[in-house]
Design a protein around this motif. Structure first.
Motif, short mmCIF file in Angstrom:
data_model
loop_
_atom_site.label_atom_id
_atom_site.label_comp_id
_atom_site.label_asym_id
_atom_site.label_seq_id
_atom_site.Cartn_x
_atom_site.Cartn_y
_atom_site.Cartn_z
N ASP A 99 0.93 -1.18 -0.07
CA ASP A 99 0.08 -0.13 0.09
C ASP A 99 0.87 1.33 -0.03
O ASP A 99 0.35 2.44 0.54
N ASP A 100 2.14 1.14 -0.51
CA ASP A 100 2.96 2.24 -0.55
C ASP A 100 2.34 3.34 -1.27
O ASP A 100 1.63 3.11 -2.42
N ARG A 101 2.54 4.56 -0.84
CA ARG A 101 1.75 5.78 -1.49
C ARG A 101 2.60 6.48 -2.65
O ARG A 101 2.16 7.35 -3.28
N VAL A 102 3.76 6.19 -2.53
CA VAL A 102 4.68 6.69 -3.68
C VAL A 102 4.77 5.93 -4.75
O VAL A 102 4.40 6.33 -5.99
N PHE A 103 5.33 4.50 -4.99
CA PHE A 103 5.35 3.79 -5.92
C PHE A 103 5.05 2.20 -5.60
O PHE A 103 5.83 1.58 -5.51
N PRO A 104 3.56 2.04 -5.59
CA PRO A 104 3.20 0.85 -5.19
C PRO A 104 3.44 -0.19 -5.97
O PRO A 104 3.40 -0.09 -7.46
N PRO A 105 3.66 -1.42 -5.83
CA PRO A 105 3.84 -2.43 -6.60
C PRO A 105 2.80 -2.60 -7.92
O PRO A 105 3.15 -2.81 -9.06
N SER A 106 1.53 -2.19 -7.47
CA SER A 106 0.52 -2.38 -8.44
C SER A 106 0.72 -1.26 -9.58
O SER A 106 0.60 -1.58 -10.98
N ALA A 107 1.34 -0.01 -9.16
CA ALA A 107 1.53 1.00 -10.25
C ALA A 107 2.77 0.85 -10.87
O ALA A 107 2.85 0.70 -12.37
N GLY A 108 3.71 -0.10 -10.40
CA GLY A 108 4.85 -0.82 -11.07
C GLY A 108 4.44 -1.82 -12.14
O GLY A 108 4.93 -1.88 -13.47
N ASP A 109 3.45 -2.61 -11.69
CA ASP A 109 3.02 -3.66 -12.61
C ASP A 109 2.59 -2.72 -14.15
O ASP A 109 2.63 -3.54 -15.06
N VAL A 110 1.56 -1.75 -13.77
CA VAL A 110 1.04 -1.11 -15.15
C VAL A 110 2.22 -0.58 -15.92
O VAL A 110 2.03 -0.62 -16.85
N CYS A 111 3.03 0.14 -15.14
CA CYS A 111 4.28 0.52 -15.91
C CYS A 111 4.96 -0.61 -16.61
O CYS A 111 5.31 -0.36 -17.97
N TRP A 112 5.02 -1.80 -15.99
CA TRP A 112 5.85 -2.80 -17.00
C TRP A 112 5.04 -3.43 -17.86
O TRP A 112 5.35 -3.65 -19.08
N GLU A 113 3.50 -3.52 -17.72
CA GLU A 113 2.58 -3.86 -18.85
C GLU A 113 2.86 -2.93 -19.99
O GLU A 113 2.71 -3.45 -21.13
N LEU A 114 2.83 -1.86 -19.66
CA LEU A 114 3.04 -0.80 -20.74
C LEU A 114 4.25 -0.75 -21.53
O LEU A 114 4.58 -0.29 -22.47
N CYS A 115 5.47 -1.00 -20.85
CA CYS A 115 6.75 -0.79 -21.52
C CYS A 115 7.53 -2.21 -21.99
O CYS A 115 8.58 -1.95 -22.69
N LEU A 116 7.36 -3.19 -21.36
CA LEU A 116 7.74 -4.55 -21.72
C LEU A 116 7.53 -4.91 -23.24
O LEU A 116 6.32 -4.38 -23.52
N PRO A 117 8.33 -5.61 -23.79
CA PRO A 117 7.70 -6.04 -25.11
C PRO A 117 6.61 -6.87 -25.23
O PRO A 117 6.32 -7.31 -24.14
N VAL A 118 5.67 -6.42 -26.05
CA VAL A 118 4.27 -7.28 -26.12
C VAL A 118 4.58 -8.77 -26.03
O VAL A 118 5.58 -9.52 -26.62
N GLY A 119 3.73 -9.34 -24.96
CA GLY A 119 3.98 -10.68 -24.69
C GLY A 119 4.51 -11.01 -23.48
O GLY A 119 4.73 -12.32 -22.98
N ALA A 120 5.66 -10.06 -23.08
CA ALA A 120 6.62 -10.68 -22.14
C ALA A 120 5.89 -10.36 -20.77
O ALA A 120 5.02 -9.51 -20.59
N ASN A 121 6.49 -10.86 -19.62
CA ASN A 121 6.06 -10.70 -18.41
C ASN A 121 6.94 -10.24 -17.19
O ASN A 121 8.13 -9.88 -18.10
N ARG A 122 6.71 -10.00 -16.25
CA ARG A 122 7.82 -9.24 -15.60
C ARG A 122 8.95 -10.07 -15.21
O ARG A 122 10.05 -9.51 -14.51
N ASP A 123 9.30 -11.31 -15.56
CA ASP A 123 10.30 -12.07 -15.49
C ASP A 123 11.17 -11.92 -16.54
O ASP A 123 11.93 -12.88 -16.91
N HIS A 124 10.80 -10.92 -17.60
CA HIS A 124 11.79 -10.50 -18.70
C HIS A 124 13.05 -10.06 -18.16
O HIS A 124 13.12 -9.32 -16.94
N VAL A 125 14.45 -10.06 -18.82
CA VAL A 125 15.65 -9.64 -18.02
C VAL A 125 15.53 -8.15 -17.89
O VAL A 125 16.26 -7.59 -17.35
N TYR A 126 14.71 -7.52 -18.78
CA TYR A 126 14.66 -6.19 -18.60
C TYR A 126 14.08 -5.60 -17.38
O TYR A 126 14.64 -4.50 -16.84
#
Length: 334
Positions: A224-251
């Motif tokens: 529930d962090d108010r600065v950069f919660p994991p759920s906000a990080g998830d959204v960023c990874w969803e938007l920036c990783l190559p299409v089809g990649a999940n968060r266990d991509h080396v990037y």
């Protein structure tokens, strides 16, 4: 009080709403076609200050890097060095944060941070822009980060040629910028090989942005962090990783895939690495794990983890910035 502290303070007063919207938290709206709209009023911006004056300890200016990609950089030079082309200064290439999705070089907290960095480190600072996701997914930002290094090495810009010692170059960045500094350095070394006259000596990873499919303990603890919660990080990874990649991509997770081999390359190159993290950042455990694996792979790592600090705590807090810069200064001049 900076943006990060303001949001963190709010978390102590009330728990997040059950209807917490990570998109709104980041300052973006998702459109039906999958594109996003950024809030242009979310952050204040700062102009470069190219004119030297007694009140201006650092001068700055903007220069174009790549016309076709609309990339540019802001250069910072201590005013006292403008008339000294004999003793050159170390170069710090600093990449801004924003989850690879938002923010810019001229976002005021990043501008102020670079301004103070140039003064306190007695260094030339170059802050390159890069294309944002989802319009340009990774590795576009890494390519732009590496492109900026090639540009600097070949540049005839007077501030660079007169004041920067390119043989003492350090790549730095906050959050996504820390991730970018790491990957741009790897890309430049693997693809360009010899960047002469530019020579990378080390990486300064300030609260680098990492992720993974399985939540680590600090992400669970600070869900529930108010600065950069994991759920906000998830959204960023969803938007920036190559299409089809999940968060266990080396990037996003440099401990998987060929990540360990890349760390071995950093060890062979002899780069020093500073890993800096905040004790209440949800990503702190990931940063510790990356630092630990780097050490195992032969990298010279300096760990700088501070208790009680939120993600990006030093941005906008001059007292914390000064302490951080003291640590960076000892790394650069050691």
């Amino acid at each position: 009080m900076n943006h990060f502290q303001t949001e963190h303070k709010a978390s102590n007063m009330s728990e997040p709403s059950p209807a917490f919207d990570p998109y709104a938290h980041i300052g973006i709206a998702k459109n039906p076609d999958g594109s996003i709209t950024r809030d242009p009023t979310r952050f204040p911006y700062a102009s470069a200050a190219p004119d030297p004056s007694p009140q201006n300890a650092v001068v700055s200016k903007d220069i174009t890097v790549n016309h076709s990609n609309s990339t540019w950089m802001r250069l910072y030079v201590p005013t006292s060095k403008l008339n000294d082309s004999v003793s050159k200064l170390p170069l710090v290439v600093y990449y801004h944060g924003g989850g690879f999705v938002i923010c810019s070089v001229d976002f005021k907290p990043f501008h102020d941070f670079c301004n103070l960095m140039a003064r306190e480190l007695n260094a030339v600072v170059a802050s390159p822009s890069y294309r944002l996701a989802p319009e340009h997914r990774l590795p576009a930002a890494y390519d732009d980060g590496a492109d900026a290094l090639t540009f600097i090495g070949n540049s005839g810009d007077e501030w660079i040629t007169s004041h920067a010692d390119l043989s003492r170059t350090f790549l730095a960045g906050t959050s996504a910028g820390g991730n970018l500094a790491y990957n741009a350095g790897l890309r430049s070394s693997a693809v360009a090989g010899d960047l002469t006259p530019l020579r990378i000596r080390g990486l300064i990873l300030h609260h680098p942005f990492y992720g993974g499919e399985e939540r680590c303990e600090s992400e669970i603890r600070h869900a529930d962090d108010r600065v950069f919660p994991p759920s906000a990080g998830d959204v960023c990874w969803e938007l920036c990783l190559p299409v089809g990649a999940n968060r266990d991509h080396v990037y996003s997770n440099p401990t998987v895939g060929d990540g360990p081999e890349q760390m071995e390359m950093i060890g062979r190159l002899g780069w020093k690495v500073m890993m800096s993290g905040g004790g209440v950042d949800p990503m702190i455990d990931r940063q510790r794990d990356v630092a630990k694996l780097m050490k195992e792979k032969g990298v010279d790592v300096v760990e700088r983890f501070t208790d009680g600090d939120v993600h990006g705590a030093e941005l906008g807090d001059p007292a914390k910035s000064m302490t951080l810069f003291a640590s960076i200064r000892s790394l650069i001049y050691s």
